[in-house]
Design a protein around this motif. Structure first.
Motif, PDB file in Angstrom:
ATOM      1  N   LEU A   1      -5.852  31.732  34.242  1.00  0.00           N
ATOM      2  CA  LEU A   1      -6.497  31.720  32.937  1.00  0.00           C
ATOM      3  C   LEU A   1      -7.594  30.666  32.910  1.00  0.00           C
ATOM      4  CD1 LEU A   1      -3.370  31.825  30.571  1.00  0.00           C
ATOM      5  CD2 LEU A   1      -4.544  33.739  31.672  1.00  0.00           C
ATOM      6  N   PRO A   2      -8.834  31.054  32.700  1.00  0.00           N
ATOM      7  CA  PRO A   2      -9.891  30.079  32.473  1.00  0.00           C
ATOM      8  C   PRO A   2     -10.105  29.876  30.979  1.00  0.00           C
ATOM      9  CG  PRO A   2     -10.833  32.159  33.207  1.00  0.00           C
ATOM     10  CD  PRO A   2      -9.368  32.385  32.909  1.00  0.00           C
ATOM     11  N   CYS A   3     -10.524  28.693  30.612  1.00  0.00           N
ATOM     12  CA  CYS A   3     -10.903  28.380  29.240  1.00  0.00           C
ATOM     13  C   CYS A   3     -12.220  27.604  29.314  1.00  0.00           C
ATOM     14  CB  CYS A   3      -9.834  27.552  28.549  1.00  0.00           C
ATOM     15  SG  CYS A   3     -10.350  26.878  26.951  1.00  0.00           S
ATOM     16  N   THR A   4     -13.250  28.171  28.731  1.00  0.00           N
ATOM     17  CA  THR A   4     -14.574  27.553  28.781  1.00  0.00           C
ATOM     18  C   THR A   4     -14.956  26.986  27.435  1.00  0.00           C
ATOM     19  OG1 THR A   4     -15.249  29.081  30.525  1.00  0.00           O
ATOM     20  CG2 THR A   4     -16.998  27.939  29.336  1.00  0.00           C
ATOM     21  N   ALA A   5     -15.425  25.759  27.456  1.00  0.00           N
ATOM     22  CA  ALA A   5     -15.864  25.078  26.242  1.00  0.00           C
ATOM     23  C   ALA A   5     -17.362  25.281  26.040  1.00  0.00           C
ATOM     24  CB  ALA A   5     -15.554  23.590  26.331  1.00  0.00           C
ATOM     25  N   SER A   6     -17.775  25.246  24.768  1.00  0.00           N
ATOM     26  CA  SER A   6     -19.189  25.470  24.443  1.00  0.00           C
ATOM     27  C   SER A   6     -20.054  24.258  24.744  1.00  0.00           C
ATOM     28  CB  SER A   6     -19.329  25.843  22.964  1.00  0.00           C
ATOM     29  OG  SER A   6     -18.806  24.824  22.141  1.00  0.00           O
ATOM     30  N   ALA A   7     -19.386  23.124  24.980  1.00  0.00           N
ATOM     31  CA  ALA A   7     -20.123  21.899  25.285  1.00  0.00           C
ATOM     32  C   ALA A   7     -19.277  21.055  26.224  1.00  0.00           C
ATOM     33  CB  ALA A   7     -20.444  21.131  24.015  1.00  0.00           C
ATOM     34  N   ARG A   8     -19.929  20.057  26.796  1.00  0.00           N
ATOM     35  CA  ARG A   8     -19.213  19.179  27.704  1.00  0.00           C
ATOM     36  C   ARG A   8     -18.067  18.493  26.959  1.00  0.00           C
ATOM     37  NH1 ARG A   8     -22.240  15.094  31.912  1.00  0.00           N
ATOM     38  NH2 ARG A   8     -20.520  14.961  33.402  1.00  0.00           N
TER      39      ARG A   8
END
Length: 115
Positions: free
Chosen positions: A20-27
């Motif tokens: 499962l990847p989880c990507t954030a909209s910002a650092r």
């Protein structure tokens, strides 16, 4: 507030694996983690990782089977799930803890493990 998007869920047989990847909209230079919620149950902690990746923590129920990692260059945290069991079936959420308090949450991704 940072937005989080989980993906990678699906249907898998017992003993199988998912990532499962989880990507954030910002650092996000803060602790990140994964939680899960099964039908009729409260949301529970699964794993967390420090901003550097040096420190990780796991729920006893997933130790030795799940691995959390992160790639800060991609603003992404991962949950590698191996030896899946039917009791791992749940909606999985990622979150951040910028002030040691879990705040931003993703929409969740469904993981279903068949026996």
């Amino acid at each position: 507030q940072v937005q989080l998007v989980e993906s990678g869920g699906g249907l898998v047989q017992a003993g199988g694996s998912l990532r499962l990847p989880c990507t954030a909209s910002a650092r996000t230079l803060s602790m990140m983690g994964w939680f899960r919620q099964a039908p009729g149950k409260e949301r529970e902690f699964v794993a967390s990782i420090s901003w550097s990746g040096a420190n990780t923590y796991y729920a006893d129920s997933v130790k030795g089977r799940f691995t959390i990692s992160r790639d800060n260059a991609k603003n992404t945290v991962y949950l590698q799930m191996n030896s899946l069991k039917p009791e791992d079936t749940a909606v999985y959420y990622c979150s951040t803890a910028p002030n040691s308090i879990w705040s931003a949450w993703g929409q969740g991704t469904q993981v279903t493990v068949s026996s």
